[in-house]
Scaffold this active site. Sequence first.
Site, PDB file in Angstrom:
ATOM      1  N   GLY A   1       0.770  -1.176  -0.061  1.00 41.02           N
ATOM      2  CA  GLY A   1       0.053   0.004   0.121  1.00 41.02           C
ATOM      3  C   GLY A   1       0.823   1.361   0.068  1.00 41.02           C
ATOM      4  O   GLY A   1       2.061   1.148   0.359  1.00 41.02           O
ATOM      5  N   CYS A   2       0.321   2.349  -0.464  1.00 38.99           N
ATOM      6  CA  CYS A   2       1.214   3.655  -0.360  1.00 38.99           C
ATOM      7  C   CYS A   2       1.525   4.082   0.847  1.00 38.99           C
ATOM      8  O   CYS A   2       2.568   4.389   0.890  1.00 38.99           O
ATOM      9  CB  CYS A   2       0.311   4.623  -1.245  1.00 38.99           C
ATOM     10  SG  CYS A   2      -1.441   5.052  -0.751  1.00 38.99           S
TER      11      CYS A   2
END
Length: 315
Positions: free
Chosen positions: A115-116
């Site tokens: 995930g970012c």
Amino acid sequence: MAFKVFVDGQEGTTGLRLLDYLSGRSDVELLRIAEDKRKDPAERARFLNAADVAFLCLPDVASREAVSLVTNPNTCVIDASTAFRTADNWAYGLPELVRGQREKIRASKRIAVPGCHASAFVLAVRPLVDAGVMQPDYPVTAFSLTGYSGGGKKMIADFEAGGNPKLDSPRAYALGLEHKHLPEMRVQTGLAQAPIFSPIVGKFYKGLAVTVPVFPDRLARKVTPEQVAEIYRKHYEGEQFVRVMPAASDEHLDNGFFDVQANNDTNRVDLFVFGSAERIVLIARLDNLGKGAAGAAVQCMNVHIGADEATGLTA
């Protein structure tokens, strides 16, 4: 040799960015599903199993369904959802994580793109845990300032429609403290418990910075900002997409202000250490659509197929 590549979920934000990265490459043959067949399981299965590399840019449930459709043992699945990021039989798609991570990505047919927020958090925290400076039970807190593109099509449409004054100021969210990135943030750093994590979305399209405050005298070993920066430099030595900034320096600030968007349109992560011997803040900055999503997926593909890791990417 051109590798056959299929993007399942090509109409989403990450899928479209992936197509931008891949469309100009001579070593890739993009397999395009007909618009009216995008949700047809049989047609999707045909494309998934015809691909050397299949990117999944789908919600968790749809990603699990897509994986169940893959019967070709030679198809490498690179998933951008949350579904498999802590699964033991999937390689975590962060080549810079630790020594040997690239070998796992190269050998695996199942790769989970981080995930970012998690990418930035893990890159900032994991070296301190591995160095024995931050004990696994240290009570970590963090916040992330991010552009609205990370929220997907609906959030993008809401911000770009205009006319809603509530969207003019930054908005904290996930205040139930159960953000979907928390499991990987714990597992991939080696922490005993997930951090208290508060993301904040701002009125800008992309760019992300995760900030982690630390009290040095509460760590397993007290360190200065300069010592933390040195730990980073050793951990990420030779990494072309990770840049460690001088400790406690305003050299890369804009009149004292931090630019969250400075890494946009790159696959680079910048690591900063600010503060003093009494109080430290760690900041990791990246493009949430680049190293935080589509860029990371392409980097994983490059590692897996044996291409130059930077092919199609900007450092």
